[in-house]
Enzyme design. Structure first.
Site, short mmCIF file in Angstrom:
data_model
loop_
_atom_site.label_atom_id
_atom_site.label_comp_id
_atom_site.label_asym_id
_atom_site.label_seq_id
_atom_site.Cartn_x
_atom_site.Cartn_y
_atom_site.Cartn_z
N GLY A 154 -0.50 -6.62 8.19
CA GLY A 154 1.13 -7.38 8.27
C GLY A 154 0.79 -6.82 9.67
NE ARG A 155 6.94 -8.82 12.54
CZ ARG A 155 6.87 -9.09 11.90
NH1 ARG A 155 7.17 -8.27 10.84
NH2 ARG A 155 7.25 -10.08 11.82
CB ILE A 156 3.55 -1.68 10.31
CG1 ILE A 156 4.78 -1.79 10.89
CG2 ILE A 156 2.66 0.33 9.65
CD1 ILE A 156 5.46 -1.30 9.66
NE ARG A 177 0.06 -8.53 -3.49
CZ ARG A 177 -0.70 -7.68 -4.30
NH1 ARG A 177 -1.51 -8.06 -5.02
NH2 ARG A 177 0.32 -6.41 -4.46
CB ILE A 233 3.03 5.38 6.66
CG1 ILE A 233 2.43 3.93 7.05
CG2 ILE A 233 2.51 6.18 6.59
CD1 ILE A 233 1.21 3.49 8.76
CB ALA A 234 3.37 0.94 2.44
NE ARG A 235 10.68 0.72 2.40
CZ ARG A 235 10.96 1.44 3.50
NH1 ARG A 235 10.22 1.94 3.69
NH2 ARG A 235 11.70 0.61 3.98
CD GLU A 264 11.36 8.37 0.97
OE1 GLU A 264 12.37 8.41 1.16
OE2 GLU A 264 10.33 7.68 0.51
CG HIS A 282 11.17 7.87 4.70
ND1 HIS A 282 11.49 6.88 3.96
CD2 HIS A 282 10.71 6.69 5.80
CE1 HIS A 282 11.12 5.50 3.89
NE2 HIS A 282 10.66 5.76 5.62
N GLY A 284 8.70 7.92 9.70
CA GLY A 284 7.84 6.20 10.25
C GLY A 284 9.21 5.96 11.10
#
Length: 315
Positions: A154-156, A177, A233-235, A264, A282, A284
């Site tokens: 995606g963007r990131i 995907r 760096i996602a979740r 978290e 976190h 980011g």
């Protein structure tokens, strides 16, 4: 004047902008809303500006709801049951785009810090255990020219890939995907495990929750090279943390850089005990101008709702 709940303290510029338009209540606490608190908020406020950790699960959408919009502070919104919100007529928005570059920068920070053992090196110096430069001291992984594998283009993911390709001459592979075309040299790999095995460095940037929960499990990690570096760096819930800990402890992979964790702010003690993992709290989007842009975007979505317009960043 509509009643607005802001569930965490935002930069002062955002609070001033919100107060100029709404009757604002700011919840000045670090922990997120529980499900019961979220349910009460939905019945008490016209609009809510929530963020990560606020439990707007299906169980929160009960009773006589007053709230018409949840303008999430952050691009990830897996803490909000969007289907339940839609059934109750509650609109949901997020803050994409403005977080892209800052999050990608942290991805590169973790790549470099993990590959070059920067965390270990700083701890060595701070503990006054550094005995001086030597040809074999603290040998890490050379980054330039290594193959990077992006999980989620995606963007990131694309922003990380561009930095790797143009900044470090890294061949780029990616798993997504659905078919995805990009405007720079990169090859899409259809099988996740194939990608994990082909790359020297893996960076995860997919959304959290749903089908992505524990997407990176023991089998995916086992597919990596023993010299492989893993960055998330996602979740936090995208990764099976016990499986990652075991992979780091037993040398299945060489190292990991993590900005997010499944529960978290709890970070497993086993992570802290490992030298081959870089741990960030976190960070980011943790730059003032970025957080201000996120806050203003969330407020703009609430204003759009208040004026009866479509949400600019509706999800």
């Amino acid at each position: 004047m509509k009643k607005l709940l802001i569930t965490r303290l935002l930069p002062e510029a955002n609070l001033a902008a919100a107060r100029a338009r709404f009757d604002v209540t700011v919840r000045d606490r670090a922990d997120g809303l529980t499900t019961a608190e979220a349910a009460e908020a939905l019945q008490t406020y016209d609009a809510i500006l929530p963020t990560l950790g606020d439990q707007f699960s299906e169980e929160a959408f009960v009773g006589d709801l007053r709230c018409g919009v949840l303008a999430n502070f952050g691009v990830g919104y897996n803490h909000i049951d969007t289907k339940a919100a839609a059934r109750c007529g509650v609109l949901v928005s997020n803050t994409p785009d403005v977080v892209t570059d800052a999050t990608a920068d942290i991805g590169l920070t973790l790549i470099l810090a993990t590959c070059r053992r920067a965390g270990e090196g700083e701890r060595l110096v701070r503990a006054d255990r550094w005995t001086g430069w030597g040809p074999t001291q603290m040998l890490g992984t050379h980054v330039t020219g290594k193959t990077v594998g992006i999980v989620g283009m995606g963007r990131i993911g694309q922003a990380v890939a561009r930095r790797c390709h143009y900044g470090f001459e890294m061949p780029v592979l990616y798993y997504n995907r659905s078919p995805k075309s990009v405007d720079f040299p990169a090859e899409q790999i259809d099988d996740l495990h194939e990608l994990m095995g082909a790359a020297d460095i893996i960076v995860v940037t997919v959304p959290g929750g749903g089908a992505n929960t524990h997407l990176i499990d023991a089998a995916a990690l086992a597919a990596m090279k023993p010299t492989g570096i893993f960055v998330n760096i996602a979740r936090g819930d995208v990764v099976d943390e016990p499986a990652l800990i075991l992979a780091l402890q037993t040398g299945v992979i060489a190292g990991a850089g993590l900005d997010v964790f499944e529960h978290e702010p709890h970070v497993p003690d086993d992570f802290r005990a490992l030298e081959n993992v870089v741990l960030l709290p976190h960070l980011g989007t943790a730059a003032l101008e970025v957080r201000e842009a996120m806050g203003q975007m969330a407020i703009d979505n609430i204003i759009a709702w208040d004026e009866g317009r479509p949400l600019p960043q509706g999800v």
